[in-house]
Design a protein around this motif. Structure first.
Motif, PDB file in Angstrom:
ATOM      1  N   LEU A  33     -12.322   2.362 -13.571  1.00  0.00           N
ATOM      2  CA  LEU A  33     -12.671   3.669 -14.159  1.00  0.00           C
ATOM      3  C   LEU A  33     -11.530   4.661 -13.952  1.00  0.00           C
ATOM      4  N   GLU A  34     -10.970   4.669 -12.741  1.00  0.00           N
ATOM      5  CA  GLU A  34      -9.871   5.609 -12.467  1.00  0.00           C
ATOM      6  C   GLU A  34      -8.623   5.237 -13.261  1.00  0.00           C
ATOM      7  N   LEU A  35      -8.370   3.954 -13.334  1.00  0.00           N
ATOM      8  CA  LEU A  35      -7.216   3.493 -14.127  1.00  0.00           C
ATOM      9  C   LEU A  35      -7.359   3.955 -15.576  1.00  0.00           C
ATOM     10  N   LEU A  73     -17.602   6.800  -7.017  1.00  0.00           N
ATOM     11  CA  LEU A  73     -17.916   5.410  -6.680  1.00  0.00           C
ATOM     12  C   LEU A  73     -16.995   4.908  -5.562  1.00  0.00           C
ATOM     13  N   ARG A  74     -15.705   5.208  -5.697  1.00  0.00           N
ATOM     14  CA  ARG A  74     -14.722   4.707  -4.732  1.00  0.00           C
ATOM     15  C   ARG A  74     -14.961   5.297  -3.344  1.00  0.00           C
ATOM     16  N   VAL A  75     -15.111   6.630  -3.296  1.00  0.00           N
ATOM     17  CA  VAL A  75     -15.221   7.297  -1.994  1.00  0.00           C
ATOM     18  C   VAL A  75     -16.486   6.830  -1.268  1.00  0.00           C
ATOM     19  N   CYS A  98     -18.321   4.030  -1.859  1.00  0.00           N
ATOM     20  CA  CYS A  98     -18.333   2.589  -1.579  1.00  0.00           C
ATOM     21  C   CYS A  98     -17.268   2.190  -0.559  1.00  0.00           C
ATOM     22  N   GLU A  99     -16.166   2.943  -0.494  1.00  0.00           N
ATOM     23  CA  GLU A  99     -15.144   2.605   0.506  1.00  0.00           C
ATOM     24  C   GLU A  99     -15.723   2.766   1.910  1.00  0.00           C
ATOM     25  N   VAL A 100     -16.497   3.835   2.121  1.00  0.00           N
ATOM     26  CA  VAL A 100     -17.127   4.036   3.431  1.00  0.00           C
ATOM     27  C   VAL A 100     -18.134   2.914   3.685  1.00  0.00           C
ATOM     28  N   PHE A 111       2.923   6.107  12.798  1.00  0.00           N
ATOM     29  CA  PHE A 111       3.896   6.977  12.122  1.00  0.00           C
ATOM     30  C   PHE A 111       3.415   7.280  10.701  1.00  0.00           C
ATOM     31  N   ASP A 112       2.937   6.231   9.997  1.00  0.00           N
ATOM     32  CA  ASP A 112       2.501   6.394   8.603  1.00  0.00           C
ATOM     33  C   ASP A 112       1.315   7.362   8.508  1.00  0.00           C
ATOM     34  N   GLN A 113       0.385   7.271   9.464  1.00  0.00           N
ATOM     35  CA  GLN A 113      -0.780   8.161   9.421  1.00  0.00           C
ATOM     36  C   GLN A 113      -0.370   9.631   9.530  1.00  0.00           C
ATOM     37  N   ALA A 133       4.917   5.938  -4.918  1.00  0.00           N
ATOM     38  CA  ALA A 133       5.094   6.101  -6.372  1.00  0.00           C
ATOM     39  C   ALA A 133       4.185   7.218  -6.897  1.00  0.00           C
ATOM     40  N   GLN A 134       2.960   7.298  -6.374  1.00  0.00           N
ATOM     41  CA  GLN A 134       2.040   8.333  -6.863  1.00  0.00           C
ATOM     42  C   GLN A 134       2.507   9.730  -6.457  1.00  0.00           C
ATOM     43  N   VAL A 135       2.778   9.873  -5.152  1.00  0.00           N
ATOM     44  CA  VAL A 135       3.040  11.234  -4.652  1.00  0.00           C
ATOM     45  C   VAL A 135       4.436  11.722  -5.054  1.00  0.00           C
ATOM     46  N   SER A 137     -11.425   9.653   2.680  1.00  0.00           N
ATOM     47  CA  SER A 137     -10.963  11.047   2.772  1.00  0.00           C
ATOM     48  C   SER A 137      -9.655  11.217   1.980  1.00  0.00           C
ATOM     49  N   ARG A 138      -8.742  10.282   2.176  1.00  0.00           N
ATOM     50  CA  ARG A 138      -7.452  10.383   1.476  1.00  0.00           C
ATOM     51  C   ARG A 138      -7.640  10.274  -0.041  1.00  0.00           C
ATOM     52  N   HIS A 139      -8.553   9.379  -0.431  1.00  0.00           N
ATOM     53  CA  HIS A 139      -8.770   9.196  -1.863  1.00  0.00           C
ATOM     54  C   HIS A 139      -9.452  10.419  -2.481  1.00  0.00           C
ATOM     55  N   LEU A 179       0.848  -1.199   0.000  1.00  0.00           N
ATOM     56  CA  LEU A 179       0.000   0.000   0.000  1.00  0.00           C
ATOM     57  C   LEU A 179       0.882   1.248   0.000  1.00  0.00           C
ATOM     58  N   GLN A 180       1.926   1.190   0.826  1.00  0.00           N
ATOM     59  CA  GLN A 180       2.803   2.363   0.929  1.00  0.00           C
ATOM     60  C   GLN A 180       3.645   2.557  -0.338  1.00  0.00           C
ATOM     61  N   ALA A 181       4.024   1.434  -0.968  1.00  0.00           N
ATOM     62  CA  ALA A 181       4.800   1.545  -2.225  1.00  0.00           C
ATOM     63  C   ALA A 181       3.952   2.256  -3.281  1.00  0.00           C
ATOM     64  N   HIS A 182       2.660   1.924  -3.299  1.00  0.00           N
ATOM     65  CA  HIS A 182       1.748   2.585  -4.242  1.00  0.00           C
ATOM     66  C   HIS A 182       1.684   4.100  -3.958  1.00  0.00           C
ATOM     67  N   GLY A 183       1.451   4.437  -2.671  1.00  0.00           N
ATOM     68  CA  GLY A 183       1.331   5.863  -2.307  1.00  0.00           C
ATOM     69  C   GLY A 183       2.602   6.627  -2.637  1.00  0.00           C
ATOM     70  N   ALA A 238     -18.470  -0.092   2.327  1.00  0.00           N
ATOM     71  CA  ALA A 238     -17.943  -1.463   2.405  1.00  0.00           C
ATOM     72  C   ALA A 238     -17.065  -1.655   3.644  1.00  0.00           C
ATOM     73  N   TYR A 239     -16.052  -0.813   3.811  1.00  0.00           N
ATOM     74  CA  TYR A 239     -15.094  -1.024   4.899  1.00  0.00           C
ATOM     75  C   TYR A 239     -15.786  -0.934   6.262  1.00  0.00           C
ATOM     76  N   GLN A 240     -16.788  -0.037   6.340  1.00  0.00           N
ATOM     77  CA  GLN A 240     -17.447   0.171   7.645  1.00  0.00           C
ATOM     78  C   GLN A 240     -18.564  -0.854   7.902  1.00  0.00           C
ATOM     79  N   ILE A 258      -6.183  16.350  -6.042  1.00  0.00           N
ATOM     80  CA  ILE A 258      -4.848  16.487  -6.655  1.00  0.00           C
ATOM     81  C   ILE A 258      -4.835  15.978  -8.107  1.00  0.00           C
ATOM     82  N   SER A 259      -5.330  14.743  -8.314  1.00  0.00           N
ATOM     83  CA  SER A 259      -5.239  14.187  -9.669  1.00  0.00           C
ATOM     84  C   SER A 259      -6.103  14.974 -10.651  1.00  0.00           C
ATOM     85  N   LEU A 260      -7.291  15.366 -10.195  1.00  0.00           N
ATOM     86  CA  LEU A 260      -8.162  16.124 -11.103  1.00  0.00           C
ATOM     87  C   LEU A 260      -7.508  17.452 -11.503  1.00  0.00           C
TER      88      LEU A 260
HETATM   89  C1  HEM Z   1      -6.678   3.943  -9.831  1.00  0.00           C
HETATM   90  C2  HEM Z   1      -6.356   4.793  -8.890  1.00  0.00           C
HETATM   91  C3  HEM Z   1      -6.029   4.392  -7.463  1.00  0.00           C
HETATM   92  C4  HEM Z   1      -6.349   3.258  -6.757  1.00  0.00           C
HETATM   93  C5  HEM Z   1      -7.151   2.069  -7.228  1.00  0.00           C
HETATM   94  C6  HEM Z   1      -5.797   3.406  -5.438  1.00  0.00           C
HETATM   95  C7  HEM Z   1      -5.890   2.467  -4.424  1.00  0.00           C
HETATM   96  C8  HEM Z   1      -5.419   2.630  -3.151  1.00  0.00           C
HETATM   97  C9  HEM Z   1      -5.627   1.695  -2.062  1.00  0.00           C
HETATM   98  C10 HEM Z   1      -6.409   0.420  -2.152  1.00  0.00           C
HETATM   99  C11 HEM Z   1      -5.024   2.203  -0.966  1.00  0.00           C
HETATM  100  C12 HEM Z   1      -4.980   1.565   0.430  1.00  0.00           C
HETATM  101  C13 HEM Z   1      -5.811   2.326   1.443  1.00  0.00           C
HETATM  102  C14 HEM Z   1      -7.279   2.205   1.197  1.00  0.00           C
HETATM  103  O1  HEM Z   1      -7.821   1.112   1.264  1.00  0.00           O
HETATM  104  O2  HEM Z   1      -7.887   3.251   0.907  1.00  0.00           O
HETATM  105  C15 HEM Z   1      -4.402   3.448  -1.365  1.00  0.00           C
HETATM  106  C16 HEM Z   1      -3.665   4.243  -0.523  1.00  0.00           C
HETATM  107  C17 HEM Z   1      -3.026   5.375  -0.936  1.00  0.00           C
HETATM  108  N1  HEM Z   1      -3.101   5.983  -2.169  1.00  0.00           N
HETATM  109 FE1  HEM Z   1      -4.095   5.277  -3.752  1.00  0.00          FE
HETATM  110  N2  HEM Z   1      -5.140   4.610  -5.364  1.00  0.00           N
HETATM  111  C18 HEM Z   1      -5.268   5.237  -6.584  1.00  0.00           C
HETATM  112  C19 HEM Z   1      -4.746   6.455  -6.934  1.00  0.00           C
HETATM  113  C20 HEM Z   1      -3.941   7.228  -6.134  1.00  0.00           C
HETATM  114  C21 HEM Z   1      -3.365   8.478  -6.500  1.00  0.00           C
HETATM  115  C22 HEM Z   1      -3.557   9.155  -7.869  1.00  0.00           C
HETATM  116  C23 HEM Z   1      -2.626   8.914  -5.458  1.00  0.00           C
HETATM  117  C24 HEM Z   1      -1.802  10.171  -5.304  1.00  0.00           C
HETATM  118  C25 HEM Z   1      -1.752  11.156  -6.140  1.00  0.00           C
HETATM  119  C26 HEM Z   1      -2.741   7.929  -4.413  1.00  0.00           C
HETATM  120  C27 HEM Z   1      -2.134   7.994  -3.174  1.00  0.00           C
HETATM  121  C28 HEM Z   1      -2.322   7.103  -2.146  1.00  0.00           C
HETATM  122  C29 HEM Z   1      -1.698   7.232  -0.844  1.00  0.00           C
HETATM  123  C30 HEM Z   1      -0.741   8.334  -0.405  1.00  0.00           C
HETATM  124  C31 HEM Z   1      -2.120   6.141  -0.088  1.00  0.00           C
HETATM  125  C32 HEM Z   1      -1.730   5.822   1.342  1.00  0.00           C
HETATM  126  C33 HEM Z   1      -0.591   4.825   1.349  1.00  0.00           C
HETATM  127  C34 HEM Z   1      -0.195   4.475   2.781  1.00  0.00           C
HETATM  128  O3  HEM Z   1      -0.979   3.798   3.469  1.00  0.00           O
HETATM  129  O4  HEM Z   1       0.906   4.905   3.196  1.00  0.00           O
HETATM  130  N3  HEM Z   1      -3.548   6.924  -4.865  1.00  0.00           N
HETATM  131  N4  HEM Z   1      -4.655   3.688  -2.691  1.00  0.00           N
END
Ligand code: HEM
Length: 464
Positions: free
Chosen positions: A422-424, A396-398, A400-402, A218-220, A86-88, A347-349, A80-84, A404-406, A356-358
């Motif tokens: 859709l976002e992809l 849809l994500r924002v 449904c995330e609330v 720490f991550d939060q 790479a994006q930011v 909230s983060r999404h 999850l953190q590797a994804h965040g 589903a997760y809750q 940010i992305s928009l």
């Molecule tokens: C197709 C688009 C995206 C998908 C499917 C996606 C999916 C996810 C998922 C599943 C998580 C784990 C937390 C959770 O369940 O909400 C997450 C966390 C996160 N995402 Fe994304 N995301 C997307 C786009 C983005 C973009 C565009 C950014 C930044 C510009 C971003 C930044 C982050 C950050 C910072 C985290 C927190 C990582 C952590 O826990 O340290 N995401 N994302």
């Protein structure tokens, strides 16, 4: 001649002087503009790569796993953190640095930008972000590579910061610094703080932890610093600079903008000190005040600058600010009701994708063609499709995330994969449109001596 002009163009200080003929001066300016565009395109292209593959594809994969197992707890926090990261860092910060190197020295009317510093910065930054992702995902020598990547990123940013802050106006006192510059400086300090915290976190896990993932608490806080200390003020700063012109808004209220930044910093201080509920309310207040200072939802006084791009541009910019307010309000709700990470995630999404992305999708397709050698945007239809899909996917994500997760509605788990696809698709279309612009559209720059001045201004192709 070409080689010597290229050398002249990238030399510092500027070699243009009385010894050169007007034709040579123009040729040097042209070569310099080409070199700047090339450097900008390198940052943008690597940013797009990080956004698509290590960022979005991993994000989608994570979400598919979460939806399939109906639990976020079973997924590797490191992934999850590797994804965040790479994006930011890989996407957003690469874009900011590329645009910063390209435009700030010229905006400030300074001398030649330091090309060597820019390319060294690009190489170090790209290597740092790539190494971080590979070490976190493949666990290869991660105890050494994590701190190493964090050091590389920090050093690259310091090169960037030195380069862009070292350029002074030619005539002291002539140019009064706008409020937007102070906001961008605050955001840059925020990025510096994020990178320093990242180094501390990487060093900690390298010596003490069993996996490369930052510990949860720490991550939060690190994410709060990243979101409200770096990303949000950067967008406010550039909105203050560009949106009055792009959208034809009433003039900025600079004091209100600075008040919003101060409120935001106070909110961040409370959040980092562990008093998150006060911080969350301050983020709501600061976002509302920032919107008022920008006059985002007041009637425009001039026509929006939409020549060469899709006419939906002003609507999506305003929509991004709606997402900012939603993100801040969800932050308050999360402090009160979250027991699963779902409201925090929503909230983060809303912030990272909705706001940010928009903004990047809209503004990027507005300014990058001009910055990359006065090209025309490849496709205005694709420009419309990308933020539209992001908006639908994010809604849809924002929601449904609330749900589903809750555990409010089990059916919402089935909708989450669709939101990810859709976002992809939206993000992929954006990348294709920018790449198509760089590769397939001819450059219209460098045809007349005024090019350097014209390319400085992102609205330059519009005569309106
Ligand atoms: C197709 C688009 C995206 C998908 C499917 C996606 C999916 C996810 C998922 C599943 C998580 C784990 C937390 C959770 O369940 O909400 C997450 C966390 C996160 N995402 Fe994304 N995301 C997307 C786009 C983005 C973009 C565009 C950014 C930044 C510009 C971003 C930044 C982050 C950050 C910072 C985290 C927190 C990582 C952590 O826990 O340290 N995401 N994302």
């Amino acid at each position: 001649m070409a080689t010597s002009l290229a050398e002249l163009a990238t030399a510092s200080p500027a070699p243009i002087g009385p010894a050169l003929t007007p034709a040579q001066i123009f040729a040097v300016a042209r070569a310099r503009e080409e070199a700047l565009s090339r450097m900008l395109m390198a940052f943008v292209t690597t940013g797009l790569f990080f956004m698509l593959f290590p960022g979005t594809f991993l994000g989608v994969w994570n979400l598919l796993q979460i939806s399939g197992r109906e639990s976020v707890a079973s997924i590797s926090p490191a992934w999850l953190q590797a994804h965040g990261h790479a994006q930011v860092f890989g996407w957003v910060a690469s874009f900011i640095m590329g645009i910063g190197f390209y435009s700030i020295p010229k905006l400030r009317g300074g001398a030649n930008p330091s090309f060597r510093a820019a390319w060294v910065c690009w190489a170090m930054w790209t290597t740092g972000v790539a190494v971080r992702w590979l070490a976190t995902v493949y666990l290869w020598a991660w105890r050494i590579l994590l701190p190493f990547s964090a050091l590389l990123e920090l050093a690259a940013f310091l090169i960037f910061f030195r380069a862009v802050s070292g350029h002074q106006p030619n005539e002291p006192g002539k140019e009064k610094l706008g409020a937007w510059i102070y906001v961008v400086v605050t955001a840059s300090a925020g990025l510096l703080a994020v990178l320093a915290t990242n180094l501390v976190g990487c060093s900690y896990v390298a010596f003490r932890a069993a996996t490369p993932a930052f510990p949860h608490v720490f991550d939060q806080r690190y994410l709060a610093l990243m979101a409200w200390g770096f990303l949000v003020p950067f967008v406010w700063g550039f909105s203050a600079k560009w949106m009055p012109v792009f959208l034809g808004l009433k003039p900025l209220r600079p004091r209100l903008l600075l008040a919003a930044v101060a409120m935001n910093l106070l909110g961040l201080a409370f959040t980092l000190a562990g008093v998150g509920w006060i911080g969350a309310w301050l983020f709501v207040a600061s976002s509302a005040v920032a919107v008022m200072s920008l006059r985002m939802f007041e009637p425009a006084v001039r026509e929006a600058k939409i020549r060469g791009i899709h006419s939906s541009f002003p609507y999506f910019i305003r929509m991004a600010y709606v997402w900012l307010l939603i993100a801040a309000l969800l932050g308050v709700a999360a402090g009160r009701w979250d027991h699963s990470g779902g409201i925090w995630g929503a909230s983060r999404h809303a912030l990272t994708v909705g706001f940010i992305s928009l903004m990047i999708l809209s503004v990027g397709q507005r300014i990058l063609p001009a910055f990359a050698g006065m090209r025309l945007l490849w496709s205005t239809k694709l420009m419309y499709a990308s933020p539209l899909l992001i908006n639908i996917g994010c809604t849809l994500r924002v929601s449904c995330e609330v749900l589903a997760y809750q555990d409010y509605a089990a059916w919402a788990w089935q909708a989450l994969p669709l939101s990810a696809l859709l976002e992809l698709t939206g993000l992929t279309i954006f990348a294709i449109n920018v790449a198509g612009t760089f590769i397939l559209q001819p450059s219209h720059a460098f045809k007349e001596p005024m090019v350097a001045t014209i390319a400085d201004r992102p609205v330059s192709r519009d005569k309106s």
